[in-house]
Design a protein around this motif. Sequence first.
Motif, short mmCIF file in Angstrom:
data_model
loop_
_atom_site.label_atom_id
_atom_site.label_comp_id
_atom_site.label_asym_id
_atom_site.label_seq_id
_atom_site.Cartn_x
_atom_site.Cartn_y
_atom_site.Cartn_z
N ILE A 156 -11.43 -1.18 -19.84
CA ILE A 156 -11.68 -2.18 -20.88
C ILE A 156 -10.40 -2.71 -21.54
N LEU A 157 -9.57 -1.85 -22.11
CA LEU A 157 -8.43 -2.32 -22.89
C LEU A 157 -7.07 -2.19 -22.21
N ILE A 158 -7.02 -1.52 -21.09
CA ILE A 158 -5.72 -1.28 -20.45
C ILE A 158 -5.40 -2.42 -19.49
N SER A 159 -4.23 -3.01 -19.67
CA SER A 159 -3.77 -4.10 -18.83
C SER A 159 -2.33 -3.82 -18.42
N ARG A 160 -2.04 -3.96 -17.13
CA ARG A 160 -0.69 -3.69 -16.63
C ARG A 160 -0.23 -4.84 -15.73
N SER A 161 1.04 -5.20 -15.88
CA SER A 161 1.65 -6.20 -15.01
C SER A 161 2.08 -5.54 -13.72
N ILE A 162 1.92 -6.27 -12.63
CA ILE A 162 2.40 -5.80 -11.33
C ILE A 162 3.08 -6.97 -10.64
N GLY A 220 5.44 -1.77 -10.48
CA GLY A 220 4.07 -1.34 -10.75
C GLY A 220 3.83 -1.13 -12.23
N PRO A 221 2.75 -0.44 -12.54
CA PRO A 221 2.37 -0.23 -13.94
C PRO A 221 3.44 0.46 -14.80
N SER A 222 4.29 1.27 -14.18
CA SER A 222 5.33 1.96 -14.95
C SER A 222 6.41 1.00 -15.43
N GLY A 223 6.52 -0.17 -14.79
CA GLY A 223 7.56 -1.13 -15.14
C GLY A 223 8.87 -0.90 -14.42
N ARG A 224 8.95 0.17 -13.63
CA ARG A 224 10.18 0.48 -12.90
C ARG A 224 10.18 -0.21 -11.54
N LYS A 225 11.37 -0.67 -11.10
CA LYS A 225 11.50 -1.31 -9.80
C LYS A 225 11.62 -0.26 -8.70
N SER A 226 10.80 -0.44 -7.67
CA SER A 226 10.88 0.39 -6.48
C SER A 226 11.20 -0.52 -5.30
N THR A 227 11.76 0.04 -4.24
CA THR A 227 12.12 -0.79 -3.09
C THR A 227 11.04 -0.75 -2.03
N LEU A 228 10.96 -1.84 -1.26
CA LEU A 228 10.00 -2.00 -0.18
C LEU A 228 10.74 -2.33 1.10
N THR A 229 10.33 -1.72 2.21
CA THR A 229 10.85 -2.07 3.53
C THR A 229 9.72 -1.97 4.54
N GLY A 230 9.72 -2.86 5.53
CA GLY A 230 8.68 -2.77 6.55
C GLY A 230 8.65 -3.96 7.48
N ALA A 239 10.98 4.47 -7.70
CA ALA A 239 12.16 4.62 -8.57
C ALA A 239 12.27 6.04 -9.11
N ARG A 240 11.13 6.74 -9.16
CA ARG A 240 11.12 8.14 -9.62
C ARG A 240 10.05 8.87 -8.81
N GLU A 241 9.98 10.17 -8.96
CA GLU A 241 9.00 10.95 -8.21
C GLU A 241 7.58 10.59 -8.65
N VAL A 242 6.71 10.35 -7.65
CA VAL A 242 5.30 10.05 -7.88
C VAL A 242 4.50 10.92 -6.91
N ASN A 243 3.55 11.67 -7.42
CA ASN A 243 2.71 12.54 -6.58
C ASN A 243 3.53 13.49 -5.70
N GLY A 244 4.59 14.02 -6.26
CA GLY A 244 5.36 15.04 -5.56
C GLY A 244 6.50 14.56 -4.70
N ASP A 245 6.65 13.24 -4.53
CA ASP A 245 7.78 12.73 -3.76
C ASP A 245 8.10 11.30 -4.21
N ARG A 246 8.97 10.63 -3.48
CA ARG A 246 9.38 9.28 -3.87
C ARG A 246 8.98 8.25 -2.83
N ARG A 247 7.91 8.54 -2.07
CA ARG A 247 7.55 7.66 -0.97
C ARG A 247 6.05 7.48 -0.86
N ALA A 248 5.62 6.26 -0.50
CA ALA A 248 4.22 5.95 -0.22
C ALA A 248 4.20 4.74 0.71
N ASN A 249 3.02 4.35 1.16
CA ASN A 249 2.88 3.18 2.02
C ASN A 249 2.02 2.13 1.34
N LEU A 250 2.41 0.88 1.51
CA LEU A 250 1.67 -0.25 0.95
C LEU A 250 1.40 -1.22 2.09
#
Length: 166
Positions: free
Chosen positions: A73-79, A96-106, A120-131
């Motif tokens: 309802i009230l939470i809004s985040r820029s992406i 993402g929602p944290s406001g920190r810049k992360s890098t993308l390659t693919g 940019a920082r550790e998320v879910n135990g590491d610093r990597r995910a796939n988009l």
Amino acid sequence: MIRHLLVAAMPYLFAGTVQADESAFLGSLEGRWAGGGMVRVRIDRTPINVSCNLNSQATDVALSLKGTCRGLILISRSIGADLQFTGANYSGTYVGPSGRKSTLTGKRRGSAINLTIHWAREVNGDRRANLTLQRVGENGMKLVTVDVDPKTGNSVVTSEINLQKK
């Protein structure tokens, strides 16, 4: 002699074709988009339903996505994401929602750009995910983020946003 010139010119001829294909693909992603889906703030948390509005601008070799997702309802985040195409590869940044810049390659495969996120920082135990940014039909786009659960090693969809062109 002519054979050697043709062989030497082949990469440049194909590069022009690839460039034209990317220009058309990126152009198809330009516009105003709206939709929704789910986001997991943490891999072990219950998903939150979100609604999103994005605007995208494209050039022959770049794509910029900016927008807002709302949940609870009230939470809004820029992406946002800015991608550049060079040769056969994509690179850029994601905010993402944290406001920190992360890098993308693919790379693109068919109707999807498959990207690795380097947080940019550790998320879910590491610093990597796939988009994956995927064009769906004439008027659709899907954004899916997948991360690995550090406890089980299993892949978990941490966000899935389905958008329609306005």
